[in-house]
Design an enzyme around this catalytic site. Structure first.
Site, PDB file in Angstrom:
ATOM      1  N   LYS A   1       4.540   4.923  -7.453  1.00 10.52           N
ATOM      2  CA  LYS A   1       4.374   6.130  -6.629  1.00 10.52           C
ATOM      3  C   LYS A   1       5.712   6.827  -6.373  1.00 10.52           C
ATOM      4  CE  LYS A   1       2.450   4.052  -3.067  1.00 10.52           C
ATOM      5  NZ  LYS A   1       2.489   2.648  -3.516  1.00 10.52           N
TER       6      LYS A   1
ATOM      7  N   ARG B   1      -2.523   5.442   4.373  1.00 13.69           N
ATOM      8  CA  ARG B   1      -2.809   4.077   3.925  1.00 13.69           C
ATOM      9  C   ARG B   1      -4.024   3.509   4.642  1.00 13.69           C
ATOM     10  NH1 ARG B   1       2.863   2.957   2.236  1.00 13.69           N
ATOM     11  NH2 ARG B   1       3.016   0.958   1.220  1.00 13.69           N
TER      12      ARG B   1
ATOM     13  N   ARG C   1      12.969  -4.499  -9.176  1.00 12.83           N
ATOM     14  CA  ARG C   1      13.380  -3.111  -8.956  1.00 12.83           C
ATOM     15  C   ARG C   1      14.529  -2.953  -7.955  1.00 12.83           C
ATOM     16  NH1 ARG C   1       8.143  -0.356  -5.885  1.00 12.83           N
ATOM     17  NH2 ARG C   1       8.486  -1.339  -3.886  1.00 12.83           N
TER      18      ARG C   1
ATOM     19  N   ARG D   1      15.231  -3.710  -1.848  1.00 13.70           N
ATOM     20  CA  ARG D   1      14.544  -3.723  -0.567  1.00 13.70           C
ATOM     21  C   ARG D   1      14.288  -5.139  -0.077  1.00 13.70           C
ATOM     22  NH1 ARG D   1       9.566   0.379  -1.152  1.00 13.70           N
ATOM     23  NH2 ARG D   1       8.652  -1.273   0.116  1.00 13.70           N
TER      24      ARG D   1
ATOM     25  N   ARG E   1       1.495  -7.365   0.911  1.00 16.15           N
ATOM     26  CA  ARG E   1       1.397  -5.916   0.739  1.00 16.15           C
ATOM     27  C   ARG E   1       0.222  -5.561  -0.172  1.00 16.15           C
ATOM     28  NH1 ARG E   1       7.292  -4.885  -1.168  1.00 16.15           N
ATOM     29  NH2 ARG E   1       6.647  -2.727  -1.450  1.00 16.15           N
TER      30      ARG E   1
HETATM   31  P1  AMP Z   1       6.491   1.508   0.932  1.00 17.84           P
HETATM   32  O1  AMP Z   1       7.909   1.930   0.825  1.00 17.84           O
HETATM   33  O2  AMP Z   1       5.544   2.658   0.795  1.00 17.84           O
HETATM   34  O3  AMP Z   1       6.142   0.364   0.011  1.00 17.84           O
HETATM   35  O4  AMP Z   1       6.289   0.963   2.418  1.00 17.84           O
HETATM   36  C1  AMP Z   1       7.020  -0.161   2.885  1.00 17.84           C
HETATM   37  C2  AMP Z   1       6.372  -0.709   4.140  1.00 17.84           C
HETATM   38  O5  AMP Z   1       6.380   0.300   5.177  1.00 17.84           O
HETATM   39  C3  AMP Z   1       4.908  -1.087   3.994  1.00 17.84           C
HETATM   40  O6  AMP Z   1       4.730  -2.405   3.471  1.00 17.84           O
HETATM   41  C4  AMP Z   1       4.411  -0.954   5.439  1.00 17.84           C
HETATM   42  O7  AMP Z   1       4.831  -2.058   6.217  1.00 17.84           O
HETATM   43  C5  AMP Z   1       5.188   0.266   5.927  1.00 17.84           C
HETATM   44  N1  AMP Z   1       4.453   1.532   5.674  1.00 17.84           N
HETATM   45  C6  AMP Z   1       4.820   2.553   4.847  1.00 17.84           C
HETATM   46  N2  AMP Z   1       3.935   3.556   4.889  1.00 17.84           N
HETATM   47  C7  AMP Z   1       2.967   3.164   5.747  1.00 17.84           C
HETATM   48  C8  AMP Z   1       1.750   3.757   6.197  1.00 17.84           C
HETATM   49  N3  AMP Z   1       1.342   4.952   5.760  1.00 17.84           N
HETATM   50  N4  AMP Z   1       1.009   3.058   7.096  1.00 17.84           N
HETATM   51  C9  AMP Z   1       1.391   1.850   7.566  1.00 17.84           C
HETATM   52  N5  AMP Z   1       2.522   1.228   7.168  1.00 17.84           N
HETATM   53  C10 AMP Z   1       3.302   1.871   6.263  1.00 17.84           C
END
Ligand code: AMP
Length: 228
Positions: free
Chosen positions: A23, A98, A137, A171, A182
């Site tokens: 994404k 989400r 990554r 990360r 996740r």
């Molecule tokens: P990402 O960078 O999109 O993989 O997000 C990393 C982490 O941030 C996720 O595993 C969640 O803990 C939190 N997170 C990001 N976006 C959301 C969302 N829309 N709703 C809830 N938690 C989120």
């Protein structure tokens, strides 16, 4: 907020898909190609954690466990960011919504300015491949360009192709254990949104197991049609 009213014609695109589906990579490419703004709630939350804001303090442990941050916090962060003037160009939402509550909040938020979603695009992948993708990554610490130990290394080792930066970062939640949580969170809470957007007539699906370039071409075609 600077009082700017977002034009009703600005495109709103959503990228759906599990962690590792690409994404972020694809959103950055669409951002460049179509002049849109990538909005990643993960990036916004990581910035809040780094800045030590109240929301960041609440989100930190949840993110480290690979669970979803509360709808309340995420919706507030997204709402603030959407009000920034640059978002008037149109946005690609990467990692939001989400949950169904977030999807409904987004519909309500857009309705306030007479906007609606132009396309929700699901990046379809095999879960089994996601752990390998995520484990390798990393990104440029300066410009955020994404790389991978096996699939996308810089042309000159240790130097970012995009900005020449030499600092890279991984990360904290990109480890096998957190990735499993996740993926679980994705299937339990986010995958149902595929049906939500199908019913709204906004859903497109892309096979996201191919090359970055092939996926980008498929996405660009969808975005062109959706925003024509
Ligand atoms: P990402 O960078 O999109 O993989 O997000 C990393 C982490 O941030 C996720 O595993 C969640 O803990 C939190 N997170 C990001 N976006 C959301 C969302 N829309 N709703 C809830 N938690 C989120």
């Amino acid at each position: 907020m600077d009082g700017t009213i977002t034009p009703t014609t600005a495109p709103v695109l959503i990228l759906l898909g599990p962690p590792g589906a690409g994404k972020g990579t694809q959103a950055r490419m669409l951002e460049e190609q179509f002049g849109l703004v990538q909005l990643s709630t993960g990036d916004l939350l990581r910035a809040a954690v780094a800045a030590g804001t109240e929301a960041g303090k609440q989100a930190k442990a949840v993110m480290e466990a690979g669970d979803l941050v509360s709808d309340e916090i995420v919706i507030a962060i997204l709402r603030d960011r959407l009000a920034d003037a640059d978002c008037a160009r149109g946005v690609i939402l990467d990692g939001f919504p989400r949950t169904k509550v977030q999807a409904q909040a987004l519909d309500d938020l857009l309705a306030e300015t007479g906007q609606q979603i132009d396309a929700a695009i699901s990046l379809d992948v095999d879960d089994a491949a996601m752990v390998t993708r995520i484990a390798g990554r990393y990104t440029c610490g300066n410009c955020g360009e994404g790389y991978h130990d096996s699939f996308k290394t810089p042309a000159k080792s240790g130097v970012c192709d995009n900005c020449g930066g030499t600092e890279f970062k991984r990360r904290a939640d990109d480890n096998a254990e957190t990735v499993a949580s996740r993926l679980d969170a994705y299937h339990a809470q986010t995958a149902p949104l595929i049906e939500y957007y199908a019913q709204a007539g906004a859903l497109s699906r892309v096979d996201a197991m191919g090359s970055i370039e092939d996926i980008a071409a498929d996405l660009a075609a969808i975005v062109k049609t959706a925003t024509a």
